[in-house]
Design a protein around this motif. Sequence first.
Motif, PDB file in Angstrom:
ATOM      1  N   ASN A 150       3.863   5.651  -1.818  1.00  0.00           N
ATOM      2  CA  ASN A 150       2.816   4.999  -2.603  1.00  0.00           C
ATOM      3  C   ASN A 150       3.267   4.736  -4.040  1.00  0.00           C
ATOM      4  OD1 ASN A 150       0.391   5.717  -4.681  1.00  0.00           O
ATOM      5  ND2 ASN A 150      -0.306   4.374  -3.029  1.00  0.00           N
ATOM      6  N   ARG A 151       3.906   5.725  -4.668  1.00  0.00           N
ATOM      7  CA  ARG A 151       4.227   5.612  -6.091  1.00  0.00           C
ATOM      8  C   ARG A 151       5.372   4.644  -6.386  1.00  0.00           C
ATOM      9  NH1 ARG A 151       0.480   8.696  -5.056  1.00  0.00           N
ATOM     10  NH2 ARG A 151      -0.252  10.338  -6.444  1.00  0.00           N
ATOM     11  N   ASP A 155       1.306  -0.128  -5.848  1.00  0.00           N
ATOM     12  CA  ASP A 155       0.399   0.711  -6.640  1.00  0.00           C
ATOM     13  C   ASP A 155       1.129   1.501  -7.709  1.00  0.00           C
ATOM     14  OD1 ASP A 155      -1.779  -0.057  -5.158  1.00  0.00           O
ATOM     15  OD2 ASP A 155      -1.682   1.655  -3.794  1.00  0.00           O
ATOM     16  N   GLY A 159       4.457  -2.534  -8.913  1.00  0.00           N
ATOM     17  CA  GLY A 159       3.346  -3.166  -9.626  1.00  0.00           C
ATOM     18  C   GLY A 159       3.616  -3.240 -11.116  1.00  0.00           C
ATOM     19  N   HIS A 184       2.288   2.517 -14.572  1.00  0.00           N
ATOM     20  CA  HIS A 184       2.874   2.220 -13.263  1.00  0.00           C
ATOM     21  C   HIS A 184       4.395   2.323 -13.250  1.00  0.00           C
ATOM     22  CE1 HIS A 184      -1.220   0.920 -12.678  1.00  0.00           C
ATOM     23  NE2 HIS A 184      -0.985   0.943 -11.385  1.00  0.00           N
ATOM     24  N   SER A 188       3.894   6.615 -12.731  1.00  0.00           N
ATOM     25  CA  SER A 188       3.815   6.824 -11.279  1.00  0.00           C
ATOM     26  C   SER A 188       4.841   7.815 -10.761  1.00  0.00           C
ATOM     27  CB  SER A 188       4.035   5.495 -10.544  1.00  0.00           C
ATOM     28  OG  SER A 188       2.946   4.649 -10.749  1.00  0.00           O
TER      29      SER A 188
ATOM     30  N   TYR B 124       5.040  -0.862   1.368  1.00  0.00           N
ATOM     31  CA  TYR B 124       3.737  -1.228   1.950  1.00  0.00           C
ATOM     32  C   TYR B 124       3.742  -0.978   3.453  1.00  0.00           C
ATOM     33  CZ  TYR B 124      -0.737  -3.671   1.756  1.00  0.00           C
ATOM     34  OH  TYR B 124      -2.084  -3.971   1.779  1.00  0.00           O
TER      35      TYR B 124
END
Lengths: 299, 299
Positions: A150-151, A155, A159, A184, A188, B124
């Motif tokens: 995810n990081r 996100d 990003g 981000h 992150s 993703y």
Amino acid sequence: MGTVAEFDLSAYLISKAALITAELEQAVPVGYPTTVFESMRYSLLSGGKRLRPALCLASCDIVGGDPSAAMPTACGLEMLHTASLIHDDLPAMDNDDYRRGKPSNHKVFGDGIAVLTGDALWSYALEFILLNTRQVPAERLLRVLHTLINRVGVDGLVGGQVVDIQHEGIEEIDLPTVDYIHAHKTGSMIDAAVVTGAIIGGASEDVIARMSRYARKIGIAFQIIDDVLDGTASQQQLGKTPNKDERAHKATYPRLVGIAESTRRARELVDSAKKELDSFGDRATLLLAIADHICTRKS
Amino acid sequence: MGTVAEFDLSAYLISKAALITAELEQAVPVGYPTTVFESMRYSLLSGGKRLRPALCLASCDIVGGDPSAAMPTACGLEMLHTASLIHDDLPAMDNDDYRRGKPSNHKVFGDGIAVLTGDALWSYALEFILLNTRQVPAERLLRVLHTLINRVGVDGLVGGQVVDIQHEGIEEIDLPTVDYIHAHKTGSMIDAAVVTGAIIGGASEDVIARMSRYARKIGIAFQIIDDVLDGTASQQQLGKTPNKDERAHKATYPRLVGIAESTRRARELVDSAKKELDSFGDRATLLLAIADHICTRKS
């Protein structure tokens, strides 16, 4: 923290960095195709403060876990961080010729191999964690992987980098956008380091949330100070090209609010981050010192 | 397989491709930063045979699993495949201006966003699988992730692409090197599709190994036929620039052994792959037809 504590932390971070580097040296032996392994090793083993791995190990420790269980994840974090730096330095992105005091990966291996080396390190990091993490239940290991995945994505890292390159050279940029980029691009992975350490250490949801808030705050402070140093430190101190941000009209805190106000905000974030660790008492010493170090570092 | 079976398979693959595309359309709604989501959707939703997802679902089915449990992984496979195509098409790599009948990602969004879109799709894909896979035990899900992570890295896609770009323009290339490139650039993800489908379906180790051998063989056959088509089919049929391999002095089967011998070897591999499925009887019909289709396809 006074000068003595600062000195102790510096010595601690240097010894931890040496330990992590030795682990990374073992973690990526040269295989086939040789070029991509040499390229991975070139960027991975060329210095670096190893802050993310150190935070991961310290986080596992503070929640009462065994830091050695977090070592594969600590190494994986550094591989993911390095992968992102290799892609960020490409001519199509930040176009930086120097990194950690040496020519950037693409200057040595070419743009094509640099893209592939980033891709390679990305999967190598996750596979290294999967193959080497011991005595951590499957559910917890899945959560560690999920956090990292995810990081580094839309996100998180990606990003932040997208918004960053989209705003280069644009005069009108507001503080929320700069905050988004910092949170981000930098926050992150600092968050990933602290949160994965806490997950491996078996922390409760409440503790993980508190650790995450600590991490997010020091992450933004870290990037603000990075921007300040970019305008004030030398290439030798930074190991990368200084004044790049200004020349590229980068979205930075100093550009928007000046150096004094930037430093004040970083200090404020660090103080607020430290408060998140109140309940840990003496166990928090290391993470508190790291938070302070972020504001006082010179490179 | 006669003409009628071929026709049925084509109709089946077209309907499956439409289903997968509808799932992908839902899987990646536009978020912030808009550009990277639009770029992901541009490449992900611009056609494609969706062969890897179809193989994953069929593989789950043949071993007695519920294909719907494999749908998130099927979508993830297409995201990973698309990510690799975006990076492969970059000027620093294969430098292809067209993909799936449309301008390549970097021709529309620029090289920087193209690199980041590949990175974004990569994470993703894995996160989509983690968030949407239902009723699959944690241990099995970890193995699915591990398989995917391994097949896109230095042991798979990346390894193949590194050796491929290193041999461009070099006259002396041997068949083992071409086999390495095909097995890694193409075979790895075909293998990942079939193996993850089997894992999700709860197959035994023996069955997973047999399915993997089937996949590796059709994977190499698929790439040999791809090389043959590159020299014989039109841009309209391929959706990408034809004759690219010859112009780039690419390492291909046709270049080394000629078109007739290449086609014969592909057929031999497909026949051998089909034998691996003997014990499945009628359940294997679909995977047998897909194997045959690989040799008879025109694009």
